[in-house]
Scaffold this motif. Structure first.
Motif, short mmCIF file in Angstrom:
data_model
loop_
_atom_site.label_atom_id
_atom_site.label_comp_id
_atom_site.label_asym_id
_atom_site.label_seq_id
_atom_site.Cartn_x
_atom_site.Cartn_y
_atom_site.Cartn_z
N CYS A 196 0.84 -1.19 0.00
CA CYS A 196 0.00 0.00 0.00
C CYS A 196 0.88 1.24 0.00
CB CYS A 196 -0.87 -0.01 1.26
SG CYS A 196 -1.91 1.43 1.47
N ILE A 233 -5.63 -9.29 -3.74
CA ILE A 233 -5.32 -9.99 -2.47
C ILE A 233 -5.05 -11.46 -2.74
CG2 ILE A 233 -6.30 -10.69 -0.24
CD1 ILE A 233 -7.89 -8.02 -0.26
N LYS A 246 -8.09 -6.74 2.82
CA LYS A 246 -6.65 -6.77 3.11
C LYS A 246 -6.40 -7.02 4.59
CE LYS A 246 -4.03 -3.85 -0.07
NZ LYS A 246 -3.47 -2.49 -0.12
N CYS A 261 -8.99 1.19 -8.86
CA CYS A 261 -8.11 0.26 -8.16
C CYS A 261 -6.71 0.25 -8.78
CB CYS A 261 -8.66 -1.16 -8.25
SG CYS A 261 -10.15 -1.40 -7.29
N ILE A 287 -3.60 11.30 0.90
CA ILE A 287 -3.96 10.19 0.00
C ILE A 287 -5.49 10.01 0.03
CG2 ILE A 287 -3.74 7.69 -0.37
CD1 ILE A 287 -0.94 7.88 0.90
S1 BJ8 Z 1 -4.07 3.57 -0.54
S2 BJ8 Z 1 -6.04 1.89 -2.98
S3 BJ8 Z 1 -2.75 0.81 -2.21
S4 BJ8 Z 1 -5.44 0.40 0.11
S5 BJ8 Z 1 -8.63 -3.59 -4.76
S6 BJ8 Z 1 -7.12 -4.72 -1.76
S7 BJ8 Z 1 -9.05 -1.70 -1.76
S8 BJ8 Z 1 -10.59 -4.87 -2.11
S9 BJ8 Z 1 -5.59 -1.74 -3.03
FE1 BJ8 Z 1 -4.98 0.22 -2.05
FE2 BJ8 Z 1 -3.51 1.46 -0.22
FE3 BJ8 Z 1 -5.92 2.35 -0.82
FE4 BJ8 Z 1 -3.98 2.62 -2.54
FE5 BJ8 Z 1 -8.96 -3.80 -0.98
FE6 BJ8 Z 1 -10.09 -3.00 -3.22
FE7 BJ8 Z 1 -8.69 -5.20 -3.22
FE8 BJ8 Z 1 -7.51 -2.84 -2.90
#
Ligand code: BJ8
Length: 422
Positions: free
Chosen positions: A76, A117, A147, A283, A340
């Motif tokens: 992330c 995931i 996550k 996403c 963010i």
């Molecule tokens: S700041 S977008 S990198 S959490 S696509 S795992 S949200 S169910 S990726 Fe993310 Fe950090 Fe936020 Fe960016 Fe969950 Fe959706 Fe799957 Fe996701």
């Protein structure tokens, strides 16, 4: 090649399964990337990095480990790379963008979990990711429910540390975030036996800002009409930014930008001037997830902006460089990361404003909102984004998909129809 195999064996990879992955990846890359006409010369660097993504770069990580440096894996953009670099550790992104090990992953997380995931868990269980296997510590974060629960399962397979991420932006949550940033700093210091100095932190803030500045420069340049670079190439650049050495990467992207400037001066584009211009929003697209940009760019359109964490959400904001003491620098880091606009926040109205602004800056004819199937946060925001864009008179197409190739034809039909009406 032989020495790489030894290296992969030492990392305990499943050699046969890994060979299979590299083969598919190589073919996919050839079809999607090498088939492009009129690519900039500077992209050869990216081709090289990708061809060596499980080779040379892993060898560098192994050598760094031999010298006592630590490798930190992340999923992330909330994990502050500035702190990681300040203890002379290396940060790599572990998000995965391929259907691999899905069956195994479904024995530890529910089937209705997003592909990203399932992919990182699948890569671990199938033993095919040399990055995951190189990590001394893997940082999870409490963003979406998928996550945060998956990290409980993942933590049984790998050394994990989880950061708490606020879900709102009030003062109390900012205080929580600061406490978490401090806790991460202490964890890094414990892991490496180093104490973060003001000098080291100042330098790493500059390194990460420079990387973001190079990507900002690229994003500004590609807004030219006709656009000088394809969307899939820029996506690749953003993806590589999570693996490569930050200083080497920044230099290469600045060289590429110099070439782009020359191309713009000659009014040359990667596509004809009238090609419909699209933004992808939603996403993150982790490597090697190139499915949607490829569909878009073989449907008569070109991608000119990515509103995503593997895109402008990760590069838009810089850390204030004027801070001098560690305390001030930590505050500046906290402030930057709280900007963010991830869909895990509620409310998250800044995202709507940021999308409208980016649509205007990059002169798009339309937006494709991309959600991974079963991603609650981004699928929910689809409705809000559509409304905000309708108010700004920008057409939007909502797409929900995963990493499988089964729906490619169907998506292509929808994208082509959208491109025709915009
Ligand atoms: S700041 S977008 S990198 S959490 S696509 S795992 S949200 S169910 S990726 Fe993310 Fe950090 Fe936020 Fe960016 Fe969950 Fe959706 Fe799957 Fe996701």
């Amino acid at each position: 090649k032989a020495s790489y195999t030894d290296m992969w064996e030492n990392l305990n990879l499943d050699i046969e399964a890994h060979e299979g992955l590299l083969e598919v990846l190589g073919k996919f890359y050839g079809d999607i990337y090498m088939s492009q006409q009129g690519r900039l010369q500077g992209m050869e660097y990216l081709d090289f990095v990708l061809s060596e993504v499980h080779g040379l770069r892993i060898q560098e990580l192994v050598e760094a480990k031999e010298q006592g440096r630590k490798i930190i894996g992340t999923f992330c953009v909330f994990v502050p790379e500035e702190l990681t670099l300040a203890v002379d550790a290396i940060q790599v992104g572990l998000c995965a963008g391929a259907d691999a090990g899905t069956e195994a992953a479904e024995t530890v997380v529910p089937r209705n979990t997003c592909a990203l995931i399932k992919s990182f868990i699948g890569f671990k269980m199938a033993k095919i990711c040399p990055y995951t296997e190189s990590c001394d510590l893997i940082i999870g974060e409490t963003t979406c429910d998928g996550k945060k629960k998956a990290y409980e399962a993942f933590g049984e397979m790998a050394p994990m540390y989880v950061m708490e991420i606020p879900q709102r932006k009030e003062a109390s949550e900012r205080a929580l975030w600061k406490a978490e940033v401090m806790r991460y700093k202490e964890e890094l210091e414990k892991l490496t036996g180093k104490t973060i100095t003001a000098e080291a932190l100042k330098k790493s803030i500059k390194t990460v800002n420079d990387k973001r500045r190079a990507l900002q420069r690229l994003n500004t340049l590609r807004a030219a009409v006709p656009t000088p670079i394809s969307g899939r190439d820029v996506l690749l650049i953003n993806q590589v930014s999570f693996y490569d050495d930050p200083i080497r990467f920044t230099n290469s992207i600045n060289t590429l930008c110099d070439q782009i400037e020359e191309r713009i001066a000659k009014n040359e584009g990667i596509v004809p001037e009238k090609t419909p211009r699209l933004m992808l929003a939603g996403c993150p697209m982790a490597v090697p997830n190139w499915k949607l940009p490829y569909i878009v760019e073989s449907s008569g359109a070109v991608v000119v902006s990515e509103e995503s964490c593997i895109g402008t959400r990760n590069t838009r904001d810089l850390v204030d460089e004027s801070a001098e003491t560690i305390e001030e620098m930590i505050d500046a880091i906290c402030e930057r990361y709280m900007k963010i606009d991830c869909a895990c926040f509620t409310p998250n109205d800044e995202r709507l404003e940021n999308i409208k602004k980016l649509a205007e800056e990059t002169k798009v004819d339309g937006v494709i909102h991309y959600s991974l199937m079963f991603c609650q946060p981004y699928t929910h925001e689809t409705f809000k984004v559509e409304k905000a864009l309708a108010d700004a008179e920008v057409p939007m197409l909502a797409i929900e998909t995963d990493y499988s190739m089964e729906d490619v034809e169907q998506l292509k039909t929808r994208v082509e129809a959208f491109v025709e009406i915009i």
